[in-house]
Scaffold this motif. Structure first.
Motif, short mmCIF file in Angstrom:
data_model
loop_
_atom_site.label_atom_id
_atom_site.label_comp_id
_atom_site.label_asym_id
_atom_site.label_seq_id
_atom_site.Cartn_x
_atom_site.Cartn_y
_atom_site.Cartn_z
N LEU A 200 -45.71 -61.41 -25.24
CA LEU A 200 -46.85 -62.11 -24.66
C LEU A 200 -46.41 -62.98 -23.48
O LEU A 200 -47.13 -63.12 -22.49
CB LEU A 200 -47.55 -62.95 -25.72
N PHE A 201 -45.23 -63.59 -23.60
CA PHE A 201 -44.71 -64.39 -22.49
C PHE A 201 -44.56 -63.54 -21.23
O PHE A 201 -44.98 -63.93 -20.14
CB PHE A 201 -43.36 -65.01 -22.87
N GLU A 202 -43.94 -62.38 -21.39
CA GLU A 202 -43.72 -61.50 -20.24
C GLU A 202 -45.04 -61.02 -19.64
O GLU A 202 -45.17 -60.90 -18.42
CB GLU A 202 -42.85 -60.32 -20.65
N MET B 134 -51.19 -77.10 -15.42
CA MET B 134 -49.86 -77.68 -15.62
C MET B 134 -49.33 -77.35 -17.01
O MET B 134 -48.13 -77.06 -17.19
CB MET B 134 -49.90 -79.19 -15.41
N ALA B 135 -50.21 -77.37 -18.01
CA ALA B 135 -49.81 -77.06 -19.38
C ALA B 135 -49.30 -75.63 -19.49
O ALA B 135 -48.28 -75.36 -20.15
CB ALA B 135 -50.99 -77.27 -20.33
N LEU B 136 -49.99 -74.68 -18.84
CA LEU B 136 -49.53 -73.29 -18.88
C LEU B 136 -48.21 -73.13 -18.12
O LEU B 136 -47.32 -72.40 -18.57
CB LEU B 136 -50.60 -72.37 -18.28
N LEU B 137 -48.07 -73.81 -17.00
CA LEU B 137 -46.82 -73.74 -16.24
C LEU B 137 -45.65 -74.24 -17.08
O LEU B 137 -44.58 -73.61 -17.12
CB LEU B 137 -46.94 -74.58 -14.96
N ILE B 138 -45.84 -75.34 -17.78
CA ILE B 138 -44.77 -75.90 -18.62
C ILE B 138 -44.47 -74.94 -19.78
O ILE B 138 -43.30 -74.74 -20.14
CB ILE B 138 -45.19 -77.28 -19.16
N ALA B 139 -45.52 -74.35 -20.38
CA ALA B 139 -45.30 -73.40 -21.48
C ALA B 139 -44.46 -72.21 -21.01
O ALA B 139 -43.56 -71.74 -21.72
CB ALA B 139 -46.64 -72.92 -22.02
N LEU B 140 -44.73 -71.72 -19.80
CA LEU B 140 -43.95 -70.61 -19.25
C LEU B 140 -42.50 -71.01 -19.01
O LEU B 140 -41.57 -70.26 -19.31
CB LEU B 140 -44.59 -70.13 -17.95
N LEU B 141 -42.29 -72.20 -18.47
CA LEU B 141 -40.93 -72.67 -18.20
C LEU B 141 -40.12 -72.82 -19.49
O LEU B 141 -38.94 -72.46 -19.56
CB LEU B 141 -40.98 -74.00 -17.45
#
Length: 719
Positions: free
Chosen positions: A203-205, A232-239
């Motif tokens: 799911l991350f990919e 910003m929350a999604l960006l941090i989750a991806l990082l």
């Protein structure tokens, strides 16, 4: 005569009927209780009804949670969860858009209750929600209610995120990537993807591929604060879910797109106040960025690496290239080595014949070499001045540049927590981090010059090296605690905080802590303690009366759900209840849940709390453990679970609850407050004794006189 412990007096409401006041016997089955209530209102089919709280939570009463009902609770008779789930399941399939929208709105609200959610999911309700989204006909309010209902249902962990269909995920992604979409729909879509990312690598990919960093940066530039927050929350989750290589590539791309400048200008310095969640995300972004230095920090120098040797020799060449008119290439090999060793000694290397050995210790490893090269290349005049100034001093008074740089790099890594995992709740970020490119290197350039300045102020010798670096560490940490908004301001403040100022601060703090060890002062201190402890107790109870806003935290993500808790003015009842986002205080009347202080049994903290034990199977978060506490109450030993917003609130609440329980206050804040109050009170009491030395021991008692003839004889006076 008071009712027995297993009986509570409650009121039950129903639309169009006079409320019933009943005594609820907790040992009596709920089916029998409902039968009696329905019979009183002449309602058939009691199995179709259920009891529900009236406080807006819409929580159904079940056999598992009925013990939470307290005296004075107000419940309402409503449709049972299975009947309501069946009705809404049919309603969301209606061809009438109004009926469908109303059903989805009610579904989004009721899905917060675990009993209803289970009933709806058992009817394959999620499949119908998938169909509504995948069909693509729902828009605006209807679509927002659908996504909200989906979020609430998934929150109960009955269904794995990995079971979502590709068509559903693509539809959610399309809402994020489209421009002409309702903001509430985009916010919910971003939240769904944020929850999806940590659950599996697949799911991350998928999300990383479909939602580009450019698209997230576009969402960060909108004026809608909530949409900005979710992006910003999604960006941090991806990082956080990325591998080290992926994270490095993502951060490099974000740096190219000037995300730092945008955050500094439009988020940190915007007119809108910075919320707790955004502060947390900025902390994580700062931590992730600084942790990119970890690889170099943990890498020792390889003496066979041509690149690393060239970096090392560039330091010598930059410092001494103009000192000799004859090129070193004209010297013999032995003479050239001797010259290099001499120059490396002037640069302050411990092993001047083989300076690569100085970088074998990791940390700070190659990061120290990187900092030194950055300082030499970007501030050559300051670098040359540092080296020249110390080359002309006596050997024992010279400040070693290389040794100082290596130790300073290690100190900065420790202060900035480089290499440590991100906290799930921390909010402490440095505003100046987002105001400067190459923050770590620029900070080093300021601090290495501070080392030289402090060295001169202390008139240090080589034996004082550790003392100087200890003072420098203190200068840096004290200045960082002031949260300067720019590196320029940091530079001004840290240079103002010179060695003499550090000595003054240390002396003041030592006096505050120790006061004086004279026996009379210690005795006075002990006499004052009970009175001041009582003052602290009253302050703690007053803080509990004012109340605090607590945030609910799940194992997967930071939630928006909030609840408020406060003590009644007479200190007899603890009131609590859920509140909406944006509410900072709640009156007692709106907090419908109660715990009598008389029913309170004990206080649990940290790992002893049930809500931290539940998370023990997953990744344990030290911040949650440090801020968690639970109040055990009633004969059944129910627990009210807290996670304090800050360490300060944790100390005040645990102290206050211990006071209510008749126990000693044990927090570190209590000791700090007591020390401050004792210090102030002692100074006031001893104000008139200034500049008068107090003896360590009391003066000796003189011997009694040989006779008492000097006493006045009242009997003779009367005669």
């Amino acid at each position: 005569m008071p009712p027995p412990k297993d009986v509570v007096k409650i009121a039950i409401q129903m639309v169009g009927a006079i409320p019933q006041l009943i005594e609820l016997h907790q040992t009596k089955p709920l089916t029998s209780v409902l039968k009696d209530v329905c019979d009183a209102w002449s309602l058939p089919n009691a199995e179709r009804y259920a009891l529900q709280y009236t406080d807006g939570r819409q929580t159904y009463i079940t056999e598992s949670n009925r013990r939470e009902i307290k005296n004075g609770s107000i419940l309402r008779l409503t449709t049972s969860p299975d009947q309501e789930a069946e009705r809404l399941y049919s309603g969301i399939q209606s061809n009438n858009s109004d009926v469908k929208t109303d059903s989805l709105k009610k579904l989004a609200s009721l899905s917060q209750d675990v009993t209803f959610a289970q009933e709806f999911i058992n009817r394959n309700g999620l499949k119908q929600i998938f169909y509504i989204v995948e069909e693509g006909n729902a828009t605006g309010e209807m679509l927002a209610h659908t996504l909200k209902a989906f979020m609430e249902l998934m929150e109960h962990d009955f269904v794995s995120w990995e079971t979502l269909s590709a068509a559903f995920i693509r539809k959610i992604v399309s809402y994020v990537n489209m421009n002409a979409v309702d903001a509430s729909v985009q916010q919910l879509s971003l939240s769904i993807l944020e929850n999806m990312v940590p659950t599996s690598r697949l799911l991350f990919e998928l999300v990383k591929k479909e939602v580009t960093l450019d698209r997230l940066l576009t969402h960060l530039q909108v004026t809608n604060a909530q949409l900005q927050l979710k992006a910003m929350a999604l960006l941090i989750a991806l990082l956080l879910a990325a591998t080290d290589t992926e994270r490095r590539d993502m951060m490099d791309y974000l740096r190219e797109k000037n995300i730092r400048q945008f955050i500094h200008k439009n988020i940190i310095h915007s007119s809108e106040p910075l919320g707790d969640e955004m502060a947390h995300y900025l902390y994580v972004l700062q931590s992730v960025s600084l942790n990119l230095c970890e690889r170099r920090m943990r890498s020792s120098m390889d003496p066979y690496s041509q690149e690393q040797r060239e970096l090392l020799h560039s330091l010598r060449q930059t410092a001494f290239e103009s000192e000799s008119e004859v090129p070193a290439s004209n010297f013999s090999t032995e003479r050239r080595r001797s010259l290099c060793a001499k120059e490396f000694r002037k640069l302050g290397f411990t092993n001047n014949s083989n300076p690569a050995e100085d970088f074998r210790r990791a940390p700070p490893g190659l990061l120290a070499l990187d900092n030194m090269v950055y300082f030499a290349r970007h501030t050559p005049s300051a670098y040359g001045r540092f080296v020249l100034e110390n080359s002309s001093r006596e050997d024992k008074h010279e400040c070693p540049f290389a040794r100082s740089s290596i130790q300073l790099t290690l100190i900065l890594c420790e202060i900035l927590h480089i290499g440590e995992p991100c906290s799930e709740t921390a909010q402490a970020f440095y505003p100046m981090f987002f105001g400067q490119d190459h923050f770590f290197e620029e900070l080093f350039c300021i601090c290495i010059q501070l080392v030289n300045k402090t060295w001169k102020e202390m008139r240090a010798t080589q034996e004082d090296f550790d003392k100087v670096l200890q003072v420098v560490r203190e200068q840096i940490t004290r200045t960082l605690s002031l949260k300067p908004t720019s590196l320029e301001l940091f530079k001004i403040r840290v240079n103002t905080l010179n060695y003499s100022e550090i000595l003054k601060l240390r002396q003041t703090e030592r006096l505050h802590q120790e006061e004086t060890l004279a026996v009379p002062v210690l005795e006075l201190r002990e006499r004052l303690k009970p009175e001041l402890l009582e003052l602290i107790r009253q302050q703690r109870l007053l803080h509990l009366c004012e109340g605090t806003l607590f945030r609910k935290i799940s194992s997967r993500r930071r939630q928006d759900k909030l609840w408020y808790c406060r003590l009644s003015p007479n200190h007899k009842v603890l009131h609590y209840g859920d509140v909406e986002e944006g509410v900072h205080s709640a009156p007692i009347e709106s907090l419908l849940e109660k715990i009598p202080v008389a029913d309170m049994k004990m206080l649990l903290v940290g790992k002893e709390c049930p809500h931290t034990k539940e998370k023990s199977s997953g990744k344990q978060n030290k911040d949650v453990l440090e801020l968690a506490f639970s109040l055990v109450y009633d004969v059944e030993e129910y627990c009210l679970n807290f996670v304090a917003p800050t360490r300060y609130e944790f100390c005040l609440w645990t102290d206050g609850l211990n006071v209510l329980l008749g126990k000693e206050m044990t927090s570190e804040r209590m000791q700090t407050d007591l020390d401050v109050l004792l210090s102030m009170e002692l100074k006031l009491r001893l104000l008139d004794l200034e500049n008068i030395s107090i003896p360590v021991t009391p003066p000796p008692i003189p011997k009694p006189p040989s006779n008492l003839n000097f006493c006045y004889d009242f009997s003779h006076a009367e005669q």
